[in-house]
Structures are given as structure tokens and as C-alpha cells.
Design a protein around this motif. Structure first.
Motif, PDB file in Angstrom:
ATOM      1  N   VAL A 193      -8.710   2.038   7.966  1.00  0.00           N
ATOM      2  CA  VAL A 193      -9.882   1.882   7.093  1.00  0.00           C
ATOM      3  C   VAL A 193     -10.626   0.651   7.607  1.00  0.00           C
ATOM      4  O   VAL A 193     -10.014  -0.409   7.774  1.00  0.00           O
ATOM      5  CB  VAL A 193      -9.435   1.677   5.622  1.00  0.00           C
ATOM      6  CG1 VAL A 193     -10.580   1.186   4.757  1.00  0.00           C
ATOM      7  CG2 VAL A 193      -8.856   2.964   5.068  1.00  0.00           C
TER       8      VAL A 193
ATOM      9  N   SER B  56      -5.972  11.528   6.855  1.00  0.00           N
ATOM     10  CA  SER B  56      -4.522  11.292   6.833  1.00  0.00           C
ATOM     11  C   SER B  56      -3.837  12.096   5.735  1.00  0.00           C
ATOM     12  O   SER B  56      -2.614  12.041   5.588  1.00  0.00           O
ATOM     13  CB  SER B  56      -4.248   9.800   6.644  1.00  0.00           C
ATOM     14  OG  SER B  56      -4.966   9.350   5.516  1.00  0.00           O
TER      15      SER B  56
ATOM     16  N   ILE C 207       1.744   8.531   8.289  1.00  0.00           N
ATOM     17  CA  ILE C 207       0.525   8.762   9.082  1.00  0.00           C
ATOM     18  C   ILE C 207      -0.554   7.888   8.468  1.00  0.00           C
ATOM     19  O   ILE C 207      -0.921   8.081   7.296  1.00  0.00           O
ATOM     20  CB  ILE C 207       0.143  10.263   9.026  1.00  0.00           C
ATOM     21  CG1 ILE C 207       1.168  11.081   9.829  1.00  0.00           C
ATOM     22  CG2 ILE C 207      -1.263  10.479   9.554  1.00  0.00           C
ATOM     23  CD1 ILE C 207       0.924  12.582   9.781  1.00  0.00           C
TER      24      ILE C 207
ATOM     25  N   GLY D  25      -9.926  -2.770   6.372  1.00  0.00           N
ATOM     26  CA  GLY D  25      -8.793  -2.624   5.445  1.00  0.00           C
ATOM     27  C   GLY D  25      -7.652  -3.548   5.849  1.00  0.00           C
ATOM     28  O   GLY D  25      -7.319  -3.645   7.036  1.00  0.00           O
ATOM     29  N   LEU D  26      -7.059  -4.218   4.882  1.00  0.00           N
ATOM     30  CA  LEU D  26      -6.043  -5.229   5.200  1.00  0.00           C
ATOM     31  C   LEU D  26      -4.785  -4.601   5.791  1.00  0.00           C
ATOM     32  O   LEU D  26      -4.334  -4.975   6.883  1.00  0.00           O
ATOM     33  CB  LEU D  26      -5.686  -6.021   3.932  1.00  0.00           C
ATOM     34  CG  LEU D  26      -6.817  -6.893   3.376  1.00  0.00           C
ATOM     35  CD1 LEU D  26      -6.425  -7.484   2.028  1.00  0.00           C
ATOM     36  CD2 LEU D  26      -7.163  -7.996   4.361  1.00  0.00           C
ATOM     37  N   ALA D  27      -4.211  -3.619   5.058  1.00  0.00           N
ATOM     38  CA  ALA D  27      -2.941  -3.044   5.524  1.00  0.00           C
ATOM     39  C   ALA D  27      -3.143  -2.234   6.798  1.00  0.00           C
ATOM     40  O   ALA D  27      -2.347  -2.311   7.737  1.00  0.00           O
ATOM     41  CB  ALA D  27      -2.341  -2.171   4.425  1.00  0.00           C
ATOM     42  N   THR D  28      -4.221  -1.442   6.828  1.00  0.00           N
ATOM     43  CA  THR D  28      -4.388  -0.548   7.977  1.00  0.00           C
ATOM     44  C   THR D  28      -4.761  -1.350   9.234  1.00  0.00           C
ATOM     45  O   THR D  28      -4.383  -0.968  10.343  1.00  0.00           O
ATOM     46  CB  THR D  28      -5.436   0.541   7.687  1.00  0.00           C
ATOM     47  OG1 THR D  28      -6.642  -0.063   7.251  1.00  0.00           O
ATOM     48  CG2 THR D  28      -4.939   1.492   6.623  1.00  0.00           C
TER      49      THR D  28
ATOM     50  N   PHE E 287      -5.923   9.663  -2.299  1.00  0.00           N
ATOM     51  CA  PHE E 287      -5.600   8.457  -1.524  1.00  0.00           C
ATOM     52  C   PHE E 287      -6.593   7.362  -1.876  1.00  0.00           C
ATOM     53  O   PHE E 287      -7.393   6.944  -1.051  1.00  0.00           O
ATOM     54  CB  PHE E 287      -5.682   8.758  -0.017  1.00  0.00           C
ATOM     55  CG  PHE E 287      -4.540   9.575   0.516  1.00  0.00           C
ATOM     56  CD1 PHE E 287      -3.578  10.085  -0.317  1.00  0.00           C
ATOM     57  CD2 PHE E 287      -4.427   9.797   1.882  1.00  0.00           C
ATOM     58  CE1 PHE E 287      -2.521  10.833   0.181  1.00  0.00           C
ATOM     59  CE2 PHE E 287      -3.380  10.544   2.391  1.00  0.00           C
ATOM     60  CZ  PHE E 287      -2.431  11.065   1.545  1.00  0.00           C
TER      61      PHE E 287
ATOM     62  N   ARG F  94      -4.279   6.051   8.533  1.00  0.00           N
ATOM     63  CA  ARG F  94      -5.640   6.031   9.086  1.00  0.00           C
ATOM     64  C   ARG F  94      -6.259   4.648   8.918  1.00  0.00           C
ATOM     65  O   ARG F  94      -6.155   4.042   7.848  1.00  0.00           O
ATOM     66  CB  ARG F  94      -6.521   7.058   8.353  1.00  0.00           C
ATOM     67  CG  ARG F  94      -7.884   7.247   8.997  1.00  0.00           C
ATOM     68  CD  ARG F  94      -8.635   8.372   8.339  1.00  0.00           C
ATOM     69  NE  ARG F  94      -9.086   8.014   7.002  1.00  0.00           N
ATOM     70  CZ  ARG F  94     -10.225   7.361   6.742  1.00  0.00           C
ATOM     71  NH1 ARG F  94     -11.026   7.001   7.723  1.00  0.00           N
ATOM     72  NH2 ARG F  94     -10.549   7.068   5.500  1.00  0.00           N
TER      73      ARG F  94
ATOM     74  N   ARG G 247       0.835  -1.204   0.000  1.00  0.00           N
ATOM     75  CA  ARG G 247       0.000   0.000   0.000  1.00  0.00           C
ATOM     76  C   ARG G 247       0.868   1.250   0.000  1.00  0.00           C
ATOM     77  O   ARG G 247       1.982   1.230   0.533  1.00  0.00           O
ATOM     78  CB  ARG G 247      -0.914   0.043   1.237  1.00  0.00           C
ATOM     79  CG  ARG G 247      -1.954  -1.055   1.305  1.00  0.00           C
ATOM     80  CD  ARG G 247      -3.072  -0.878   0.287  1.00  0.00           C
ATOM     81  NE  ARG G 247      -4.077  -1.915   0.432  1.00  0.00           N
ATOM     82  CZ  ARG G 247      -4.081  -3.065  -0.243  1.00  0.00           C
ATOM     83  NH1 ARG G 247      -3.128  -3.317  -1.117  1.00  0.00           N
ATOM     84  NH2 ARG G 247      -5.036  -3.950  -0.043  1.00  0.00           N
ATOM     85  N   ALA G 248       0.316   2.332  -0.559  1.00  0.00           N
ATOM     86  CA  ALA G 248       1.054   3.598  -0.652  1.00  0.00           C
ATOM     87  C   ALA G 248       0.755   4.474   0.561  1.00  0.00           C
ATOM     88  O   ALA G 248      -0.411   4.575   0.966  1.00  0.00           O
ATOM     89  CB  ALA G 248       0.614   4.325  -1.919  1.00  0.00           C
ATOM     90  N   TYR G 249       1.791   5.113   1.121  1.00  0.00           N
ATOM     91  CA  TYR G 249       1.597   6.074   2.210  1.00  0.00           C
ATOM     92  C   TYR G 249       2.521   7.268   1.998  1.00  0.00           C
ATOM     93  O   TYR G 249       3.731   7.099   1.799  1.00  0.00           O
ATOM     94  CB  TYR G 249       1.838   5.410   3.580  1.00  0.00           C
ATOM     95  CG  TYR G 249       0.787   4.359   3.844  1.00  0.00           C
ATOM     96  CD1 TYR G 249      -0.496   4.727   4.201  1.00  0.00           C
ATOM     97  CD2 TYR G 249       1.061   3.002   3.645  1.00  0.00           C
ATOM     98  CE1 TYR G 249      -1.504   3.779   4.366  1.00  0.00           C
ATOM     99  CE2 TYR G 249       0.064   2.044   3.803  1.00  0.00           C
ATOM    100  CZ  TYR G 249      -1.214   2.445   4.169  1.00  0.00           C
ATOM    101  OH  TYR G 249      -2.203   1.511   4.306  1.00  0.00           O
ATOM    102  N   SER G 250       1.931   8.455   2.064  1.00  0.00           N
ATOM    103  CA  SER G 250       2.716   9.673   1.880  1.00  0.00           C
ATOM    104  C   SER G 250       3.720   9.819   3.016  1.00  0.00           C
ATOM    105  O   SER G 250       3.407   9.496   4.163  1.00  0.00           O
ATOM    106  CB  SER G 250       1.791  10.888   1.882  1.00  0.00           C
ATOM    107  OG  SER G 250       0.859  10.750   0.859  1.00  0.00           O
TER     108      SER G 250
END
Ligand SMILES: Cc1cc2nc3c(=O)[nH]c(=O)nc-3n(C[C@H](O)[C@H](O)[C@H](O)COP(=O)(O)OP(=O)(O)OC[C@H]3O[C@@H](n4cnc5c(N)ncnc54)[C@H](O)[C@@H]3O)c2cc1C
Ligand code: FES
Length: 359
Positions: A195, A240, A191, A198-201, A358, A193, A174-177
């Protein structure tokens, strides 16, 4: 006589299987092929994996926030003299991109010799072994995670760019800024958030611990501060979406905030706000910087005397002519789309609008 029939059938099936394997070896997966990259680098290829995975095996990392499911549209590359795009690629390709031979690298297999092009900046993206050194709750559903880069031990990125996180055990990316200061090259802050489902979060919020080893790749993205510009800036973020704007503001702070910046942050209630003090302090230090948090549905107990309303309404109320301004937007695609309409109403020029949905 009858007992010979099954023997003959099995024999025929074995011969067909053998011929199919041989054909695949000769025509498809087994043969040696090459990818010629940017008219320069030759990459030998065996097998018929996707362009995305083949390049990744050779340590060339194309953004792939959905991990190859054709849902993010980030993994674009140019295929010279290639065939027709698949239906799964079409929603992500503009008419011009189709004309230019742009494709999704997760959908194209290397079944023959290929000539391809990718932006030069992507050759800077690397795979990083990292260790989680800090996790902090910023709100009830947003966490800050700090990673120490181990191997390689520094990432050079532009303020606003993003990294990708590989979730260990699950085959997902997954992409995160990047939320940290670009001068902090040995540590990266994200940072994230939660979801719902959500799998990654869910992994980050429920399982990730200080000390865990995580693979990041990056940096990626063409959403970053236009450093050479002197235009006034309007930044808009929700949830986020604060992450890349924080990195951009840290960078500008170190330069003495040379540009006028107004930063609108949209949340629902007071419990969704974070880093409020940090940004208020920044506005005290630099009169050029104004922070405008807004709540769309404040709780009666919030004791909130700030802006109220949808972020689009608040931006509209506070905005005059934007012909000479630059805008940076981050958050959900819906929010970004709605905000761009408001900015256009105030005459922003299309080429001065930068955004990172996002999705
Ligand atoms: C360039 C870029 C930068 C990003 N930066 C950040 C960042 O800094 N911080 C951050 O928290 N996220 C960021 N994201 C979003 C992030 O990449 C993931 O999409 C998000 O964390 C959800 O991942 P997941 O695996 O938990 O959810 P998934 O398992 O992928 O999705 C589960 C369900 O939730 C829905 N869903 C997915 N994402 C969202 C969302 N954002 N809001 C609501 N529903 C959603 C899906 O459609 C699906 O139904 C960014 C995305 C992009 C493309
Ligand atoms: S990796 Fe997401 S569309 Fe290709």
C-alpha cells in the motif's frame, strides 16, 4: 515575607500532587481488580490498561488489525452490565450490538471489576514466534511471504481465516489472510500487497528478509469455508484478496473438489495477475472448478483475450440464479459492497454470503 509565597505555593502543589497520586492508586490504576471471562476464567488485573491489552498480557488475543486505534472495528467483546460506549466505538456497533453490550476492547479500560464474554474460538488464538523462510515477488506490488512457526510450532486454522503480523520496531499490528493449505500447520504463507506509504507493507516490501524473526498471532476470523455445506460456490477476489480463497481451494482440491466452484479474480492489467497457471491447472484437473480472471483496463500490449470489465460487470454477465449458491468475497470494502449488490440481483440469500473486507 515575600520569599515565603513561592515556598508556600510549592508546598501546596506538592500536597495536591501527592493527593492525586494517592487517589489514582485507590480509585483508578493501582487497585487490584478482576475480569471474569465467559463466566469461567478469573483474570486478576492491576493498572487500568484497555481490555485488549490486559487480555493480551494474559495470552488471550482478540483481533486488533489497527493495533488499538479504533479504525478496524475487529476487537469486539461483550461487556456485561457495562457503561455507555465512547463516540469512537459507535461507527462499528450495530443497533443490535449496542443492545447486547458489545464494545471495542481497545477503547474500554479495566477501571473496575468486569464481567466479559468473547467467542470461544478466540481462546484458540496464540502468539507465534516465527522465522521468514521464503519471500517471492508475485507481481510488481504483491509478495508471498512464508513463515516457519517456531514456538508454538503449529497453527490449526480454518481455510479463509487470517493471522496478525507485528511489525518489529514499530508498535503496529496488521491482519493478513492465510494463503497456505490448512494441512500445512507448521508453515504459514501470507500474500501482502504494497500500500503506498503503508507502514506494515513498506516494512514487508522494503525491509523484511529471509531469516528475520517475526511475531504472528492467530488464527482469527469468521470468514472461512462452510465445510458442511454442499452448495455451489462463487468466489470473488481482487488484488491480495486471492490469499484466503487460495487456502479454501487447496482444501477443496484435497477433497476432490466436491462442490461446483466459480472463481472470479479482478485485476487492472495483465501485470497484476498472479497464480494464473496454478488456477488454470486446477480447472483442467477438476471440471467442477472454473477460474475467470478479468482485467478492468488491459494494457494495449497485454495481448489479453480473457474477460474485460469491472469485476462486478463480469460477475453479472456470467451469473444466473444464485438462490442455492454460497458466495465468498475478499478484497477492498468498495469492491465487496459492489459485488454483493450484483449477487443480490441474482437472488443470493444474505445468510449465504461470506466476506472479508481488507480495510
Ligand atoms: C481481516 C483482514 C485481512 C486482510 N488480509 C490481507 C491480505 O491477505 N493481504 C493484504 O495485502 N492485506 C490484507 N489486509 C489489509 C492489511 O491488514 C493492511 O490494512 C494493509 O496491508 C495496509 O497496511 P499498512 O500498514 O501498509 O498501511 P497503513 O499504514 O495502515 O495505511 C496507510 C494508508 O493507506 C490506506 N490503506 C490501508 N489499507 C489499504 C488497502 N488495503 N488499500 C488501499 N489503501 C489502504 C490507509 O487508509 C492509510 O491512508 C487485511 C485486512 C483485514 C482487516
Ligand atoms: S483494535 Fe482496531 S478497533 Fe480496536
Amino acid at each position: 515575607m515575600n520569599f515565603l509565597v513561592p515556598v508556600i505555593l510549592i508546598g501546596v502543589l506538592l500536597i495536591i500532587s501527592f493527593l492525586l497520586i494517592l487517589a489514582e492508586k485507590l480509585i483508578g490504576s493501582g487497585g487490584e481488580k478482576i475480569i471474569k471471562l465467559n463466566d469461567d476464567k478469573i483474570i486478576p488485573v492491576t493498572g487500568n490498561n484497555t481490555v485488549l491489552n490486559t487480555l493480551s498480557e494474559h495470552k488471550i488475543f482478540i483481533p486488533s488489525a489497527c493495533g488499538g486505534k479504533a479504525t478496524c472495528g475487529l476487537c469486539k467483546f461483550k461487556l456485561i452490565d457495562g457503561g455507555e460506549p465512547k463516540p469512537t466505538e459507535l461507527p462499528f456497533l450495530s443497533k443490535q450490538e449496542l443492545k447486547d453490550g458489545i464494545r471495542l476492547s481497545c477503547q474500554v479500560k479495566v477501571s473496575d471489576n468486569m464481567k466479559i464474554e468473547i467467542p470461544k474460538e478466540l481462546l484458540n488464538a496464540k502468539e507465534y514466534k516465527t522465522k521468514v523462510i521464503h519471500i517471492e515477488d508475485l507481481t510488481h506490488d504483491i509478495k508471498l511471504v512464508r513463515f516457519q512457526l517456531i514456538e508454538p510450532n503449529e497453527m490449526i486454522f480454518k481455510p479463509g481465516q487470517y493471522a496478525q503480523l507485528k511489525v518489529p520496531g514499530l508498535d503496529i499490528i496488521r491482519a493478513y489472510s492465510i494463503a497456505s493449505h490448512p494441512k500445512e500447520t507448521s508453515q504459514i504463507e501470507l500474500i501482502i500487497r504494497q500500500v503506498p506509504k503503508g507502514l506494515a507493507t513498506t516494512f514487508v516490501h522494503k525491509a523484511l528478509e529471509v531469516g528475520d524473526k517475526i511475531i504472528l498471532t492467530g488464527p482469527y476470523g469468521d470468514f472461512y469455508l462452510q465445510e458442511e455445506s454442499e452448495r455451489e460456490m462463487i468466489c470473488i477476489a481482487g488484488g491480495s484478496g486471492k490469499a484466503p480463497i487460495r487456502s479454501i481451494l487447496y482444501f477443496l482440491r484435497d477433497q476432490g473438489m466436491p462442490r461446483k466452484v466459480r472463481y472470479f479474480f479482478g485485476a487492472v492489467t495483465k501485470k497484476d495477475l498472479y497464480y494464473t497457471e496454478e488456477f488454470k491447472e486446477l480447472s483442467k484437473e477438476f471440471p467442477n472448478f472454473e477460474y475467470i480472471p478479468a482485467l478492468s483496463a488491459p494494457d494495449p500490449n497485454d495481448d489479453w483475450d480473457g474477460e474485460v470489465g469491472l469485476i462486478t460487470e463480469v460477475v453479472d454477465r456470467h451469473t444466473a440464479d444464485l438462490t442455492e449458491s454460497e458466495a465468498y468475497l475478499c478484497g477492498s470494502p468498495g469492491m465487496i459492497h459492489a459485488c454483493i449488490k450484483v449477487l443480490e440481483k441474482h437472488k443470493i440469500r444474505q445468510e449465504n454470503v461470506f466476506f472479508d473486507p481488507f480495510s
